[in-house]
Every structure is written in structure tokens, then in C-alpha cells.
Motif scaffolding. Structure first.
Motif, PDB file in Angstrom:
ATOM      1  N   SER A 132       3.744 -12.431  10.651  1.00 55.66           N
ATOM      2  CA  SER A 132       2.864 -11.940  11.701  1.00 55.66           C
ATOM      3  C   SER A 132       1.845 -10.954  11.151  1.00 55.66           C
ATOM      4  O   SER A 132       2.009 -10.400  10.064  1.00 55.66           O
ATOM      5  CB  SER A 132       3.676 -11.269  12.809  1.00 55.66           C
ATOM      6  OG  SER A 132       4.284 -10.084  12.327  1.00 55.66           O
ATOM      7  N   LEU A 133       0.815 -10.757  11.954  1.00 55.04           N
ATOM      8  CA  LEU A 133      -0.194  -9.738  11.711  1.00 55.04           C
ATOM      9  C   LEU A 133      -0.057  -8.694  12.812  1.00 55.04           C
ATOM     10  O   LEU A 133       0.113  -9.048  13.983  1.00 55.04           O
ATOM     11  CB  LEU A 133      -1.598 -10.339  11.747  1.00 55.04           C
ATOM     12  CG  LEU A 133      -1.907 -11.397  10.699  1.00 55.04           C
ATOM     13  CD1 LEU A 133      -3.273 -12.019  10.968  1.00 55.04           C
ATOM     14  CD2 LEU A 133      -1.855 -10.795   9.290  1.00 55.04           C
ATOM     15  N   SER A 134      -0.137  -7.437  12.427  1.00 56.33           N
ATOM     16  CA  SER A 134      -0.064  -6.331  13.377  1.00 56.33           C
ATOM     17  C   SER A 134      -1.198  -5.365  13.087  1.00 56.33           C
ATOM     18  O   SER A 134      -1.675  -5.286  11.953  1.00 56.33           O
ATOM     19  CB  SER A 134       1.266  -5.584  13.233  1.00 56.33           C
ATOM     20  OG  SER A 134       2.349  -6.444  13.477  1.00 56.33           O
ATOM     21  N   PRO A 135      -1.596  -4.590  14.096  1.00 56.90           N
ATOM     22  CA  PRO A 135      -2.605  -3.564  13.820  1.00 56.90           C
ATOM     23  C   PRO A 135      -2.106  -2.629  12.719  1.00 56.90           C
ATOM     24  O   PRO A 135      -0.919  -2.277  12.683  1.00 56.90           O
ATOM     25  CB  PRO A 135      -2.733  -2.820  15.149  1.00 56.90           C
ATOM     26  CG  PRO A 135      -2.233  -3.776  16.182  1.00 56.90           C
ATOM     27  CD  PRO A 135      -1.164  -4.586  15.492  1.00 56.90           C
ATOM     28  N   PHE A 136      -2.999  -2.239  11.832  1.00 57.76           N
ATOM     29  CA  PHE A 136      -2.638  -1.335  10.739  1.00 57.76           C
ATOM     30  C   PHE A 136      -2.464   0.085  11.262  1.00 57.76           C
ATOM     31  O   PHE A 136      -1.476   0.739  10.980  1.00 57.76           O
ATOM     32  CB  PHE A 136      -3.703  -1.404   9.643  1.00 57.76           C
ATOM     33  CG  PHE A 136      -3.522  -0.399   8.548  1.00 57.76           C
ATOM     34  CD1 PHE A 136      -2.416  -0.424   7.724  1.00 57.76           C
ATOM     35  CD2 PHE A 136      -4.476   0.584   8.332  1.00 57.76           C
ATOM     36  CE1 PHE A 136      -2.238   0.502   6.719  1.00 57.76           C
ATOM     37  CE2 PHE A 136      -4.318   1.510   7.322  1.00 57.76           C
ATOM     38  CZ  PHE A 136      -3.200   1.476   6.518  1.00 57.76           C
ATOM     39  N   LYS A 137      -3.429   0.568  12.000  1.00 59.83           N
ATOM     40  CA  LYS A 137      -3.400   1.906  12.607  1.00 59.83           C
ATOM     41  C   LYS A 137      -4.057   1.807  13.971  1.00 59.83           C
ATOM     42  O   LYS A 137      -4.828   0.894  14.236  1.00 59.83           O
ATOM     43  CB  LYS A 137      -4.171   2.924  11.756  1.00 59.83           C
ATOM     44  CG  LYS A 137      -3.646   3.120  10.354  1.00 59.83           C
ATOM     45  CD  LYS A 137      -2.537   4.116  10.334  1.00 59.83           C
ATOM     46  CE  LYS A 137      -2.131   4.404   8.890  1.00 59.83           C
ATOM     47  NZ  LYS A 137      -0.998   5.271   8.804  1.00 59.83           N
ATOM     48  N   GLU A 138      -3.799   2.772  14.829  1.00 64.27           N
ATOM     49  CA  GLU A 138      -4.349   2.734  16.175  1.00 64.27           C
ATOM     50  C   GLU A 138      -5.823   3.126  16.238  1.00 64.27           C
ATOM     51  O   GLU A 138      -6.537   2.665  17.111  1.00 64.27           O
ATOM     52  CB  GLU A 138      -3.538   3.653  17.088  1.00 64.27           C
ATOM     53  CG  GLU A 138      -2.155   3.109  17.384  1.00 64.27           C
ATOM     54  CD  GLU A 138      -1.387   3.978  18.358  1.00 64.27           C
ATOM     55  OE1 GLU A 138      -2.021   4.681  19.171  1.00 64.27           O
ATOM     56  OE2 GLU A 138      -0.149   3.952  18.284  1.00 64.27           O
ATOM     57  N   ARG A 139      -6.293   3.981  15.353  1.00 61.26           N
ATOM     58  CA  ARG A 139      -7.672   4.457  15.444  1.00 61.26           C
ATOM     59  C   ARG A 139      -8.664   3.328  15.217  1.00 61.26           C
ATOM     60  O   ARG A 139      -8.477   2.448  14.384  1.00 61.26           O
ATOM     61  CB  ARG A 139      -7.882   5.596  14.464  1.00 61.26           C
ATOM     62  CG  ARG A 139      -7.035   6.797  14.864  1.00 61.26           C
ATOM     63  CD  ARG A 139      -7.543   8.078  14.249  1.00 61.26           C
ATOM     64  NE  ARG A 139      -6.886   9.197  14.875  1.00 61.26           N
ATOM     65  CZ  ARG A 139      -5.958   9.947  14.298  1.00 61.26           C
ATOM     66  NH1 ARG A 139      -5.585   9.688  13.063  1.00 61.26           N
ATOM     67  NH2 ARG A 139      -5.422  10.947  14.938  1.00 61.26           N
ATOM     68  N   ALA A 140      -9.774   3.384  15.952  1.00 62.35           N
ATOM     69  CA  ALA A 140     -10.750   2.294  15.997  1.00 62.35           C
ATOM     70  C   ALA A 140     -11.319   1.924  14.631  1.00 62.35           C
ATOM     71  O   ALA A 140     -11.576   0.747  14.369  1.00 62.35           O
ATOM     72  CB  ALA A 140     -11.884   2.647  16.955  1.00 62.35           C
ATOM     73  N   ALA A 141     -11.507   2.868  13.760  1.00 66.66           N
ATOM     74  CA  ALA A 141     -12.119   2.578  12.462  1.00 66.66           C
ATOM     75  C   ALA A 141     -11.243   1.670  11.596  1.00 66.66           C
ATOM     76  O   ALA A 141     -11.734   1.051  10.657  1.00 66.66           O
ATOM     77  CB  ALA A 141     -12.429   3.868  11.712  1.00 66.66           C
TER      78      ALA A 141
END
Length: 174
Positions: free
Chosen positions: A79-88
Motif C-alpha cells: 500500500s501507499l500511505s501519506p508520508f506526513k500530514e503537512r501539505a508540503a
């Protein structure tokens, strides 16, 4: 002379994961939770937890499965998941990949990781990060074979089975 792994050369069928795959994925994942340091999770997932996890893995943050073409058994997932929550950080994802322990050594990990990288590229991501328990030579070698490079070691960031664990950070620029 017979092959110890008769299915060694047989590729798996890789497809998007569905909620119907939840039990098979939970079986693979929970074995890693309870027996290895492949994941830093300490508590096995319930079927409901796994179904919710799969429901959240849609669109760009996909989950895929590797299915044995003869037995139709799910033998791997990634799977792929978001790396970090911040938009950048939105153009970077973190990968996860697990192969059923009874199906190791058949090249399934490479097949499914290569497809996951394609999914990341098709989804417009720029970078894929793998965070691997540092002593896992097989997982590090798999990622290296798929073009990832070691970019750092996080020292003693996890604790499992009464010991401190380092995490190797590997990256692939797409």
C-alpha cells in the motif's frame, strides 16, 4: 530433480485490493505483528480494523494484492500511505509491503513492489519512502533492487520484543 518451490517461476496476479481481501490481508499482517519486527505495530488487527484500513486505501493511497493464479489465495499486499500530514509533503508517500511467510523466495515481493511504484508514479507522486526495521536485510535488498536508496538510519526509534530497533529510511525519486 523436483523444484523445492514448484510455484517459484509463476508470477502472481496483481490487482487492487478490495474489502473482500480483508481476512487474507489481516492474516498476513498479524503474523508480522506477533512474530517479527517487520512492522512496529504491537496489536493485531481485527477483521473490522482491516476492513476500515482497506476502505481508507482508495484513490491515490492505494492498496494492491498479489494473488496466486492457481489457488486464488492472496499471498502478498502492498500500500501507499501519506508520508506526513503537512501539505508540503503531499507529493511523497510511504510504502508498505508484506508477503505471506509461506510464499517467500518466489520473487513476489519484487513483483508487487514494482507495481506499487508504478501506481505511485501514475498517481502523480514524486517520492516514495520506505521505513524498514534496519536489520531486515531481505526488505532492504528488495527495495534496493527496485531502485530505492538508503538515505538514513533512525536510531532506536522503535521498541518491540523488549529491544530497541533502528529504522532504515530508503527513498525512490519517481
Amino acid at each position: 530433480m523436483s523444484d523445492a518451490h514448484p510455484a517459484a517461476a509463476r508470477p502472481v496476479v496483481i490487482r487492487p485490493a478490495t474489502v473482500a481481501d480483508a481476512a487474507a490481508i489481516a492474516e498476513i499482517y498479524n503474523r508480522e505483528v506477533t512474530e517479527t519486527t517487520a512492522t512496529m505495530d504491537l496489536v493485531p488487527r481485527t477483521l473490522t480494523d482491516q476492513q476500515e484500513w482497506l476502505t481508507a486505501r482508495s484513490g491515490a493511497f492505494a492498496a494492491i494484492v498479489g494473488v496466486d493464479p492457481v489457488t486464488r489465495q492472496v499471498v502478498a499486499f502492498a500500500s501507499l500511505s501519506p508520508f506526513k500530514e503537512r501539505a508540503a509533503y503531499r507529493t511523497t508517500v510511504e510504502d508498505s509491503i508484506y508477503v505471506h511467510r509461506d510464499h517467500g523466495g518466489r520473487g513476489i515481493g519484487k513483483q508487487i513492489l514494482e507495481r506499487l511504484v508504478e501506481v505511485a508514479r501514475e498517481s502523480g507522486f514524486h517520492s516514495v519512502i520506505a521505513r524498514i526495521e534496519a536489520s531486515s536485510a531481505a526488505s532492504r535488498a528488495l527495495h534496493t533492487a527496485c531502485g530505492f536508496e538508503l538515505v538514513g538510519i533512525e536510531r532506536e526509534v522503535g521498541r518491540k520484543f523488549h529491544r530497541w530497533l533502528d529504522v532504515a529510511v530508503m527513498q525512490l525519486l519517481l
